[in-house]
Write a protein that holds these residues in place. Sequence first.
Motif, PDB file in Angstrom:
ATOM      1  N   ASP A   3       1.053  -1.329  -0.065  1.00 20.95           N
ATOM      2  CA  ASP A   3       0.478   0.462   0.160  1.00 20.95           C
ATOM      3  C   ASP A   3       0.736   0.713   0.177  1.00 20.95           C
ATOM      4  OD1 ASP A   3      -2.809  -1.497  -0.168  1.00 20.95           O
ATOM      5  OD2 ASP A   3      -2.418  -1.379   2.125  1.00 20.95           O
ATOM      6  N   TRP A  31       1.432   2.015  -3.626  1.00 18.07           N
ATOM      7  CA  TRP A  31       1.467   1.923  -4.476  1.00 18.07           C
ATOM      8  C   TRP A  31       0.307   3.860  -4.305  1.00 18.07           C
ATOM      9  CZ3 TRP A  31      -1.738  -2.734  -3.003  1.00 18.07           C
ATOM     10  CH2 TRP A  31      -1.459  -3.846  -4.413  1.00 18.07           C
ATOM     11  N   GLU A  32       0.554   3.660  -2.787  1.00 16.34           N
ATOM     12  CA  GLU A  32       0.183   5.287  -2.424  1.00 16.34           C
ATOM     13  C   GLU A  32       1.580   6.340  -3.098  1.00 16.34           C
ATOM     14  OE1 GLU A  32      -0.088   7.719   1.188  1.00 16.34           O
ATOM     15  OE2 GLU A  32      -1.044   5.703   1.335  1.00 16.34           O
ATOM     16  N   LEU A  37      -1.605  -3.057 -10.666  1.00 20.88           N
ATOM     17  CA  LEU A  37      -2.800  -1.426  -9.709  1.00 20.88           C
ATOM     18  C   LEU A  37      -3.458  -2.116  -8.611  1.00 20.88           C
ATOM     19  CD1 LEU A  37      -3.552   0.669 -12.986  1.00 20.88           C
ATOM     20  CD2 LEU A  37      -1.499   1.163 -11.770  1.00 20.88           C
ATOM     21  N   ARG A  38      -2.799  -1.223  -7.623  1.00 24.04           N
ATOM     22  CA  ARG A  38      -3.857  -1.257  -6.436  1.00 24.04           C
ATOM     23  C   ARG A  38      -5.479  -2.364  -6.641  1.00 24.04           C
ATOM     24  NH1 ARG A  38      -6.781   0.954  -1.483  1.00 24.04           N
ATOM     25  NH2 ARG A  38      -5.919  -0.885   0.571  1.00 24.04           N
ATOM     26  N   PRO A  39      -6.434  -1.486  -7.323  1.00 29.96           N
ATOM     27  CA  PRO A  39      -7.593  -1.830  -7.765  1.00 29.96           C
ATOM     28  C   PRO A  39      -7.970  -2.783  -8.393  1.00 29.96           C
ATOM     29  CG  PRO A  39      -7.499   0.998  -8.098  1.00 29.96           C
ATOM     30  CD  PRO A  39      -5.543  -0.155  -7.886  1.00 29.96           C
ATOM     31  N   GLN A  40      -6.224  -2.924  -9.672  1.00 32.57           N
ATOM     32  CA  GLN A  40      -6.925  -4.157 -10.038  1.00 32.57           C
ATOM     33  C   GLN A  40      -6.353  -5.810  -9.081  1.00 32.57           C
ATOM     34  OE1 GLN A  40      -4.175  -3.110 -12.772  1.00 32.57           O
ATOM     35  NE2 GLN A  40      -4.602  -4.451 -14.141  1.00 32.57           N
ATOM     36  N   LEU A  87      -6.733  -5.430  -5.676  1.00 25.36           N
ATOM     37  CA  LEU A  87      -8.537  -5.859  -4.785  1.00 25.36           C
ATOM     38  C   LEU A  87      -9.188  -6.154  -5.256  1.00 25.36           C
ATOM     39  CD1 LEU A  87      -7.705  -2.524  -3.108  1.00 25.36           C
ATOM     40  CD2 LEU A  87      -7.052  -4.706  -1.789  1.00 25.36           C
ATOM     41  N   SER A  88      -9.193  -6.372  -6.954  1.00 23.11           N
ATOM     42  CA  SER A  88     -10.342  -7.495  -7.640  1.00 23.11           C
ATOM     43  C   SER A  88      -9.944  -9.184  -7.540  1.00 23.11           C
ATOM     44  CB  SER A  88     -10.475  -6.269  -8.825  1.00 23.11           C
ATOM     45  OG  SER A  88     -11.165  -7.372  -9.568  1.00 23.11           O
ATOM     46  N   SER A  96     -10.512 -10.065  -3.987  1.00 21.12           N
ATOM     47  CA  SER A  96     -11.783 -10.074  -4.193  1.00 21.12           C
ATOM     48  C   SER A  96     -12.388 -11.800  -5.056  1.00 21.12           C
ATOM     49  CB  SER A  96     -13.080  -9.360  -3.746  1.00 21.12           C
ATOM     50  OG  SER A  96     -11.736  -8.338  -3.361  1.00 21.12           O
TER      51      SER A  96
END
Length: 120
Positions: free
Chosen positions: A15, A18-19, A68-71, A73-74, A77
């Motif tokens: 994190d 990524w930030e 990427l972080r959203p990828q 997390l997807s 999930s």
Amino acid sequence: MTEIQLGAIEARFADMIWEHEPVTTTELVKMAEKEFQWKRTTTHTVIKRLCEKGLFVNTKGTITSLILRPQFLSMQSRKFVEDTFHGSLPAFIAAFTNSASLTPEEAALIRDMIDQTQEG
């Protein structure tokens, strides 16, 4: 895509990357020393491990993401729903809403997301 598992500290460090990306290893050493009280060698070891897992790439001392972080997390999930609910998103939602009610705003947002997914 292969499964990428991260421990709690690795996830916090990812994190951080990524930030701040693109971020140099020198900057990460300073941040990790402050946040985790890590030595320089520990930071470099974790950077190497995250790069080997395919999350990041180290190009001449600059760390950038391959995922990427959203990828990420997807992916996590989807893996959770697959492992825990045999891939059934309705079963996951039923379990989630069984213990907590959705506000009208949350329900509307979920409906919008479903509608957008069906359209695109």
